[in-house]
Write a protein that holds these residues in place. Structure first.
Motif, mmCIF file in Angstrom:
data_model
loop_
_atom_site.group_PDB
_atom_site.id
_atom_site.type_symbol
_atom_site.label_atom_id
_atom_site.label_comp_id
_atom_site.label_asym_id
_atom_site.label_seq_id
_atom_site.Cartn_x
_atom_site.Cartn_y
_atom_site.Cartn_z
ATOM 1 N N VAL A 99 47.983 38.831 30.632
ATOM 2 C CA VAL A 99 47.358 38.853 29.306
ATOM 3 C C VAL A 99 45.996 39.522 29.461
ATOM 4 O O VAL A 99 45.112 39.019 30.149
ATOM 5 N N GLY A 100 45.826 40.670 28.832
ATOM 6 C CA GLY A 100 44.592 41.425 28.994
ATOM 7 C C GLY A 100 43.415 40.796 28.273
ATOM 8 O O GLY A 100 43.571 40.048 27.307
ATOM 9 N N PHE A 101 42.223 41.103 28.750
ATOM 10 C CA PHE A 101 41.006 40.686 28.056
ATOM 11 C C PHE A 101 39.972 41.798 28.170
ATOM 12 O O PHE A 101 40.029 42.649 29.065
ATOM 13 N N VAL A 102 39.029 41.807 27.238
ATOM 14 C CA VAL A 102 37.966 42.813 27.224
ATOM 15 C C VAL A 102 36.617 42.097 27.203
ATOM 16 O O VAL A 102 36.455 41.075 26.529
ATOM 17 N N CYS A 103 35.662 42.643 27.951
ATOM 18 C CA CYS A 103 34.325 42.067 27.988
ATOM 19 C C CYS A 103 33.362 43.099 28.565
ATOM 20 O O CYS A 103 33.766 44.168 29.032
ATOM 21 N N ALA A 104 32.095 42.769 28.572
ATOM 22 C CA ALA A 104 31.059 43.653 29.095
ATOM 23 C C ALA A 104 31.011 43.553 30.622
ATOM 24 O O ALA A 104 31.447 42.552 31.201
ATOM 25 N N PRO A 105 30.453 44.562 31.297
ATOM 26 C CA PRO A 105 30.351 44.517 32.764
ATOM 27 C C PRO A 105 29.586 43.309 33.289
ATOM 28 O O PRO A 105 29.957 42.730 34.309
ATOM 29 N N TRP A 106 28.517 42.897 32.581
ATOM 30 C CA TRP A 106 27.746 41.747 33.057
ATOM 31 C C TRP A 106 28.564 40.458 32.971
ATOM 32 O O TRP A 106 28.381 39.537 33.774
ATOM 33 N N GLN A 107 29.493 40.406 31.989
ATOM 34 C CA GLN A 107 30.361 39.239 31.892
ATOM 35 C C GLN A 107 31.361 39.203 33.045
ATOM 36 O O GLN A 107 31.651 38.136 33.597
ATOM 37 N N LEU A 108 31.883 40.372 33.420
ATOM 38 C CA LEU A 108 32.785 40.428 34.569
ATOM 39 C C LEU A 108 32.098 39.932 35.828
ATOM 40 O O LEU A 108 32.696 39.239 36.657
ATOM 41 N N LYS A 109 30.836 40.300 35.977
ATOM 42 C CA LYS A 109 30.086 39.875 37.152
ATOM 43 C C LYS A 109 29.941 38.355 37.198
ATOM 44 O O LYS A 109 30.072 37.725 38.256
ATOM 45 N N LEU A 110 29.683 37.740 36.040
ATOM 46 C CA LEU A 110 29.562 36.279 35.986
ATOM 47 C C LEU A 110 30.907 35.601 36.233
ATOM 48 O O LEU A 110 30.974 34.534 36.856
ATOM 49 N N LEU A 111 31.988 36.213 35.737
ATOM 50 C CA LEU A 111 33.307 35.603 35.875
ATOM 51 C C LEU A 111 33.851 35.680 37.297
ATOM 52 O O LEU A 111 34.769 34.929 37.647
ATOM 53 N N ALA A 112 33.296 36.553 38.113
ATOM 54 C CA ALA A 112 33.839 36.770 39.460
ATOM 55 C C ALA A 112 33.857 35.497 40.288
ATOM 56 O O ALA A 112 34.789 35.271 41.064
ATOM 57 N N ASP A 113 32.846 34.657 40.148
ATOM 58 C CA ASP A 113 32.738 33.449 40.983
ATOM 59 C C ASP A 113 32.966 32.169 40.204
ATOM 60 O O ASP A 113 32.605 31.086 40.675
ATOM 61 N N ARG A 114 33.556 32.264 39.028
ATOM 62 C CA ARG A 114 33.692 31.074 38.198
ATOM 63 C C ARG A 114 34.790 30.155 38.733
ATOM 64 O O ARG A 114 35.778 30.573 39.330
ATOM 65 N N LYS A 115 34.598 28.857 38.470
ATOM 66 C CA LYS A 115 35.607 27.846 38.761
ATOM 67 C C LYS A 115 35.504 26.781 37.681
ATOM 68 O O LYS A 115 34.413 26.479 37.202
ATOM 69 N N GLY A 116 36.639 26.212 37.330
ATOM 70 C CA GLY A 116 36.597 25.133 36.359
ATOM 71 C C GLY A 116 37.330 25.443 35.081
ATOM 72 O O GLY A 116 38.302 26.195 35.064
ATOM 73 N N GLU A 117 36.838 24.885 33.995
ATOM 74 C CA GLU A 117 37.562 24.863 32.730
ATOM 75 C C GLU A 117 37.240 26.069 31.861
ATOM 76 O O GLU A 117 36.130 26.585 31.872
ATOM 77 N N SER A 118 38.241 26.506 31.108
ATOM 78 C CA SER A 118 38.071 27.555 30.097
ATOM 79 C C SER A 118 38.754 27.088 28.814
ATOM 80 O O SER A 118 39.819 26.468 28.870
#
Length: 399
Positions: free
Chosen positions: A141-160
């Motif tokens: 399932v594709g998603f679109v976001c800004a580059p700075w958001q991708l950087k934050l998501l790289a190390d995320r863990k937990g709930e969405s």
């Protein structure tokens, strides 16, 4: 420091229909759990799980989504209980209190649903997610976001949280970010940038030029647009048709986006001012102002229609991300105390914009004077916290 990253999903038509069906199933299960929770005293997640887990599984929910549904209901009841205890729904026994207390919590058909890492996984390099649905696991399932958001998501863990809004799906992901070490401002109170929040001027800082205050974030475009929105709402409310109600709903979302955008611009400007000089930021705490302040009828709408808490939160997290210390200050008496001599007198402020001290004779813009007082309190509170641990700043008193 926790941040919420919002990304927009780009599902295919089949995935879109499956996601809508998933939210419908999850919220139907949540409503079933909520009706049971209304009749029991023990609303802890584990206690509810023992009673409804088998029923949720029979409805088509898998193990982990069923647990998340139960947790969502338990959290909703805990939030309601806290609001009741804090008097947000009136006093015990009042009509509103009884109505809220005696009615089970209900969830909209497409209300948001939390997913943990077992139900949802991110493929950051491919800009896709894999998510559980009532039709099986949806992959790619594709998603679109800004580059700075991708950087934050790289190390995320937990709930969405999966959110359906205006015909589109979004994921609200909570991420933990490292807070840079805070800069230590100078010992002098000028090492702090005071921020005075208000109705006529949304925010005034000690760095602002008092001669330019009437043109910045004040009675110009912001207030004019808010007034125009109020007139449009009034007209649509009088019409009362289904079409008018749909337009009212769309306008509410548009006004919310506008207020959020202005707050982002304003908070970014304030943090940039402090960052250029390495100052800390002292901002006033307006929590509960709607209950404390009595205003003329013409001003009530202005007070109730702006998100002061959102502005303060945006200033706080942006300052922390920039490594700047923040102090939230009790604003009591800051608007009627002279920052130069410390004299507190309601007569010091003959009008909304003018401050004229009856003791030392200093005169200037009232909001700028309040910002100077807030800066001094921020300095005092910060030094007190450094020497003795966390301590609230002492409100200014008459001298």
């Amino acid at each position: 420091m926790k941040r919420v990253v919002v990304v927009k999903l780009a599902p295919t038509r089949e995935q879109y229909l499956a996601l809508k069906a998933t939210l419908k199933l999850c919220n139907a299960g949540a409503n079933m759990v909520a009706r049971l929770a209304q009749t029991t005293l023990d609303r802890r997640p584990f206690a509810l799980q023992k009673q409804v887990y088998a029923h949720l599984k029979a409805c088509g929910l898998s193990a982990q989504p069923a647990i998340r549904v139960i947790k969502k209901v338990a959290d909703a009841y805990a939030a309601r209980q806290a609001n009741l205890a804090n008097g947000n729904y009136g006093t015990p026994g009042s009509k509103r209190y009884v109505k809220v207390f005696g009615k089970p919590i209900m969830f909209r058909e497409h209300a948001g649903q939390p997913f943990d890492d077992r139900c949802l996984s991110w493929q950051i390099d491919q800009s896709t997610v894999s998510i559980w649905s009532s039709a099986g696991r949806l992959r790619g399932v594709g998603f679109v976001c800004a580059p700075w958001q991708l950087k934050l998501l790289a190390d995320r863990k937990g709930e969405s949280d999966l959110v359906f809004r205006d015909g589109d799906f979004y994921l609200h992901a909570t991420v933990d970010t490292d807070t840079p070490p805070a800069l230590v401002p100078a010992d002098d109170p000028t090492g702090w940038l005071g921020v005075d929040l208000g109705i006529v001027n949304l925010a005034v800082t000690t760095a602002d030029n008092p001669a330019d205050l009437d043109a910045r974030w004040s009675g110009g475009a912001v207030t004019a647009r808010r007034k125009r929105n109020r007139i449009l709402r009034s007209v649509l409310q009088k019409v009362g048709t289904k079409s008018a109600k749909r337009k009212l709903k769309a306008r509410r979302r548009k006004e919310t986006r506008y207020a959020t955008d202005v707050n982002h611009q304003l908070s970014k400007t304030i943090v940039a001012q402090a960052q250029r000089t390495g100052q800390g930021i002292a901002v006033e705490d307006l929590s509960g102002i709607r209950d404390r302040v009595r205003l003329a009828r013409t001003q009530r709408h202005q007070l109730h229609s702006w998100a002061f808490a959102q502005l303060r939160d945006q200033i706080t997290y942006k300052a922390q991300a920039a490594g700047l210390p923040v102090q939230v200050i009790n604003p009591r008496n800051t608007s009627k105390t002279c920052h130069r001599c410390g004299r507190c007198d309601p007569a010091n402020r003959p009008s909304q914009a003018l401050f004229r001290c009856r003791n030392c004779g200093w005169s200037g813009h009232a909001d700028h004077n309040a910002a100077m007082n807030i800066a001094a309190l921020g300095h005092r509170s910060y030094r007190a916290a450094q020497s003795t641990g966390p301590k609230a700043a002492t409100p200014l008193t008459a001298s």
